[in-house]
Design an enzyme around this catalytic site. Structure first.
Site, PDB file in Angstrom:
ATOM      1  N   THR A  84      39.419  36.744  31.680  1.00 22.73           N
ATOM      2  CA  THR A  84      40.543  36.915  32.631  1.00 22.73           C
ATOM      3  C   THR A  84      40.522  39.058  32.565  1.00 22.73           C
ATOM      4  O   THR A  84      40.099  39.279  31.741  1.00 22.73           O
ATOM      5  CB  THR A  84      41.975  36.499  32.045  1.00 22.73           C
ATOM      6  OG1 THR A  84      41.697  35.325  31.724  1.00 22.73           O
ATOM      7  CG2 THR A  84      42.832  37.209  32.635  1.00 22.73           C
ATOM      8  N   GLU A  85      40.666  39.261  33.516  1.00 21.12           N
ATOM      9  CA  GLU A  85      40.220  40.994  34.188  1.00 21.12           C
ATOM     10  C   GLU A  85      38.775  41.054  33.669  1.00 21.12           C
ATOM     11  O   GLU A  85      38.710  42.289  33.708  1.00 21.12           O
ATOM     12  CB  GLU A  85      41.659  41.345  33.517  1.00 21.12           C
ATOM     13  CG  GLU A  85      42.998  40.468  33.350  1.00 21.12           C
ATOM     14  CD  GLU A  85      43.576  40.999  34.752  1.00 21.12           C
ATOM     15  OE1 GLU A  85      42.799  41.340  35.129  1.00 21.12           O
ATOM     16  OE2 GLU A  85      44.232  40.185  35.039  1.00 21.12           O
ATOM     17  N   LEU A  86      38.507  40.203  33.594  1.00 21.93           N
ATOM     18  CA  LEU A  86      36.715  40.931  33.175  1.00 21.93           C
ATOM     19  C   LEU A  86      36.555  41.525  31.955  1.00 21.93           C
ATOM     20  O   LEU A  86      36.042  42.059  31.516  1.00 21.93           O
ATOM     21  CB  LEU A  86      35.907  41.295  34.163  1.00 21.93           C
ATOM     22  CG  LEU A  86      34.747  41.163  34.825  1.00 21.93           C
ATOM     23  CD1 LEU A  86      35.671  39.818  34.870  1.00 21.93           C
ATOM     24  CD2 LEU A  86      34.718  42.171  35.494  1.00 21.93           C
ATOM     25  N   SER A 142      47.880  36.217  32.650  1.00 21.96           N
ATOM     26  CA  SER A 142      48.280  37.612  32.230  1.00 21.96           C
ATOM     27  C   SER A 142      49.198  38.457  33.018  1.00 21.96           C
ATOM     28  O   SER A 142      49.385  39.798  32.867  1.00 21.96           O
ATOM     29  CB  SER A 142      46.293  38.092  32.511  1.00 21.96           C
ATOM     30  OG  SER A 142      46.456  38.404  33.830  1.00 21.96           O
TER      31      SER A 142
END
Lengths: 406, 408
Positions: free
Chosen positions: B152-154, B355
């Site tokens: 998630t979100e790199l 997130s």
């Protein structure tokens, strides 16, 4: 009598106090013309004549809360409301209404009774036109509203003029009287303290506490939590950052305490942030603005009610809370602390003391029950009827003195 | 020697936004995600339908056309479970169009957490469960196995890479961030510190962000960007025999972040044609990229790096005390949630892990007054926090009711 609001068109305690005060006076035989700055029918009022000074609806006037000295009437379409741009315009129109009314009706008044800075200019004008004595009733000062600062200079100047010109000044508490003396330089013997009261019959509307309204808080209670509440506008005047700090300190000692903050205001975000910073956000509840059942249930769900004001001329909410069976903690800087004894008191800055009192009540059922029970006996004795009696005596005395002076 | 290629990877995601859930809803009703007001920015159905029209439908149609036209065109997609659930409910044709893309054999699905969560940083068990749930959902829907992972979100660090290596992934994605890379180029495959087999693909953020963030910005000196110019930049980026250009971005760049009237669709179509007209050029899926290139070196990122903001860290999600409190209280429920074995309750808890919820509580732009940089369906981060916390408390109340134990 010159006022700014009456229930149900009120934004705060001023309207409630005016309503009960006028009603108690009327019951003792006083005839009252009551002027409000908006147009509405008051179906619940038959004991006096209510005059509408402007064509504003009460809703439009809500923006002009009795406590906001700076406010622009703001309409989405950008048009002014009935040509009135701000609170000063409303005050001017209110005064013009008084002038026209006196010119047309040629009334003879025994007294002009003006409530707070909003109506003081009109009061001065009415005194000039009728020769009746002016009584200025101070429910709050700009000093209070700005949280102990200087506030809006225009409001402050109007207050000063009103206090100077008034024949007598009524302060709702000793706290307020001292502010009038120290902040406005008015001699003490010109000021009389008359505390507000509570009309318990106004709560007899078939209300029953509904445990479902704050169901999560009820669950907390069933697990032994103590619910602390404040029913208030979330503004700097109310000293709520100190309350949250005290909660954080108290939970270090005893963690089964939760705080309900019922109300809204410009300090909300700051308080949410503070609760998070202190790691207690899970136990602090924000309801937003509440009315009706949600409002009364906020009192009922509470075990402890805290009035944390930095400066509070009176603090009617404390009496309302007592009526709904809560233990009270009040700052010494509140007027209501002058009339109640079976309560805890602290100085608004004394976070440690407040934390100590919170833990004390939360950890002792005996203490909590004693406080609740005893304050219940105490607050019920404070009646508007007594206030009205004192006021009628004052009206007579002021008129007599006027005659002697003339 | 293999051809130089573009690894185009698009991230497809929508959260289940929390409705205006108040203290009066807490313990009274358990509907956190269905906003009754049809015009609200928190109405998930309304937003999904809008984005489907503006982005998913036209872009999938375009991707299909490109795949049909260019045999060398390939892409990789990560599609979150929360998006799939919403598409199944409100736009099943969108699912179908994704399935058609995958059927070409030239569209790879990338693995991630089903709920687009930051679980890796809170609970390894929960994290693995969500990775598995996502694998399973992709298997059911597309009949394929995922083999390259993106968090998630790199959000990436060495520990994550080591986990992914041990778990059997052959590739993992991260930001190609200068302070980490130093003199090195993002246009190679790398080996993450402490791993055996896995290949690391780093985002070429300059070329990616030219499309994702700058494409329609009229104040940008390169505006309006043409396919010719962008092709030149791409060629310049892989001079000196560099093998890869990793273009990683949100799928919604096409049609939602950059609206159709900016010309983004036409630009994309033209650019793909232009790039492939040079016979030394191609496209790679993420697995091909790591299979066809030996690591050029080892890269270590002990601290977490993300693809967000100038800071490239997690502060947009975990930077303030409200975000930390909110996630702390949410993850504290894990054991009690799992032992209920109540699928609905577990799903609600996991949806709250997305997130985006924490992102809506971010104050770092809000305090700067730069609210336009900040995308949120709430009036303020404080409103987002209150709604979320009330939902967390309600979860706790349900657990209490379920287990018949104290502990609120």
């Amino acid at each position: 009598m010159l006022g700014w609001e009456l229930p149900p068109h009120n934004s705060g305690g001023l309207g409630v106090a005016c309503y009960h005060l006028a009603k108690a006076l009327a019951l003792q035989g006083t005839t009252i013309d009551f002027v409000v700055p908006y147009s509405a029918t008051h179906e619940n009022i038959d004991f006096m004549t209510v005059h509408n000074a402007t064509k504003l609806s009460p809703l439009e006037r809500y923006g002009l809360g009795a406590y906001d000295s700076q406010f622009l009437l703001d309409r989405k379409d950008g048009a002014d409301v009935a040509g009135l741009k701000d609170i000063r315009d409303v005050q001017r129109q209110y005064t013009r209404f008084i002038e026209r009314h006196i010119e047309k009706e040629q009334p003879t008044y025994d007294a002009i009774h003006a409530h707070d800075w909003l109506t003081m200019e009109a009061g001065i004008r009415a005194k000039q036109l009728t020769d009746a004595p002016l009584i200025v009733h101070v429910h709050s000062t700009e000093f209070d509203r700005s949280g102990g600062g200087s506030g809006n200079p225009i409001a402050r100047e109007i207050e000063y003029q009103g206090l100077i010109v008034a024949d007598r000044i009524i302060a709702v508490s000793e706290v307020t009287k001292q502010i009038i003396i120290s902040q406005y330089g008015i001699p003490a013997d010109k000021i009389e303290v008359m505390h507000n009261a509570i009309d318990v019959t106004s709560f007899d509307d078939g209300y029953e506490y509904d445990r479902r309204t704050y169901r999560y808080l009820e669950s907390l209670k069933s697990e032994g939590y103590t619910i602390v509440s404040a029913v208030t506008r979330l503004t700097i005047q109310k000293g709520l950052t100190n309350l949250i700090r005290a909660m954080a300190m108290a939970t270090q000692k005893y963690d089964r305490i939760a705080l309900l903050l019922a109300g809204d205001g410009e300090q909300r975000n700051e308080l949410i942030q503070l609760a998070s910073d202190l790691g207690i956000s899970d136990k602090v509840f924000f309801t937003g603005f509440v009315r009706g059942k949600q409002w009364r249930d906020a009192y009922s769900v509470s075990d402890i009610f805290v009035l944390s004001s930095v400066s509070e001329p009176f603090g009617l909410t404390a009496l309302e809370a007592a009526h709904h069976d809560t233990a009270l903690i009040l700052t010494r800087q509140s007027g209501v602390a002058e009339v109640l004894n079976n309560v805890y008191k602290y100085d608004f800055w004394d976070v440690t003391r407040l934390a100590d009192q919170l833990v004390g009540i939360a950890t002792s059922y005996a203490l909590r029950d004693t406080l609740k029970e005893n304050v219940r006996r105490e607050y019920a004795k404070i009646s508007w009827d007594d206030v009205a009696t004192k006021l009628r005596t004052l009206y007579v005395a002021v008129r007599e003195r006027e005659r002697v002076l003339v | 020697m293999s051809k130089r290629g573009i690894t185009l990877y698009l991230h497809v995601h929508q959260p289940h936004r929390v409705r205006d859930y108040t203290v009066f809803d807490t313990a009274a009703n358990h509907n956190y995600f269905t906003e009754p007001d049809p015009l609200s920015g928190r109405n998930n159905e309304r937003i999904f339908r809008k984005v489907a029209d503006k982005s998913y439908r036209p872009m999938n149609a375009l991707l299909q056309k490109m795949l049909d036209t260019h045999p060398d065109f390939k892409i990789s997609l990560s599609i979150t479970g929360t998006l799939i659930e919403q598409a199944e409910q409100w736009a099943p044709d969108v699912i179908e169009s994704f399935q058609n893309l995958v059927k070409t054999g030239r569209v790879e699905i990338v693995a991630e957490t089903y709920y687009h969560s930051l679980a890796f940083f809170y609970s390894r068990d929960e994290f693995v469960a969500q990775v598995e749930a996502h694998k399973q959902k992709i298997r059911e829907l597309f009949g394929v196995e995922t083999s390259v992972f993106r968090n998630t979100e790199l959000a990436y660090n060495d520990e994550l890479a080591q986990w992914a290596d041990g778990y059997g992934f052959k590739g993992i994605l991260a930001e190609g961030w200068d302070p980490i890379l130093d003199w090195r180029s993002p246009n190679f495959v790398y080996r993450p510190e402490g791993t055996e087999k896995i290949g690391l693909l780093l985002k070429n953020y300059r070329l990616s962000d030219d499309l994702a963030f700058r494409f329609s910005n009229r104040a940008w000196k390169e505006w309006p960007l043409t396919a010719d110019t962008y092709t030149e930049w791409a060629h310049a980026a892989v001079a000196d025999n560099q093998p890869l250009i990793n273009l990683f971005m949100d799928y919604e760049t096409f049609g939602e972040h950059q609206w159709a009237d900016t010309g983004i669709f036409e630009f994309f179509e033209e650019f793909v044609g232009r790039w492939l007209s040079n016979e030394d050029n191609t496209f790679y899926t993420v697995s091909e990229a790591v299979e066809k290139h030996e690591p050029a070196g080892t890269i270590s990122m002990p601290a977490t790096v993300t693809w967000a903001d100038a800071e490239r860290d997690l502060t947009a999600w975990l930077g303030n005390s409200m975000q930390q409190e909110a996630l702390h209280h949410l993850y504290a429920l894990e054991k009690d949630v799992m032992r209920t074995q109540d699928l609905e309750l577990i799903a609600d808890w996991r949806r709250l892990q997305t997130s985006d919820h924490a992102y809506y509580m971010c104050t770092k732009w809000f305090t700067d007054g730069d609210v336009h940089a900040y995308f949120s369906p709430y009036e303020s981060p404080y409103d987002a926090f209150l709604a979320f916390m009330n939902a967390v408390r309600d979860m706790r109340w349900r657990l209490h009711a379920h287990h018949k134990t104290g502990g609120l």
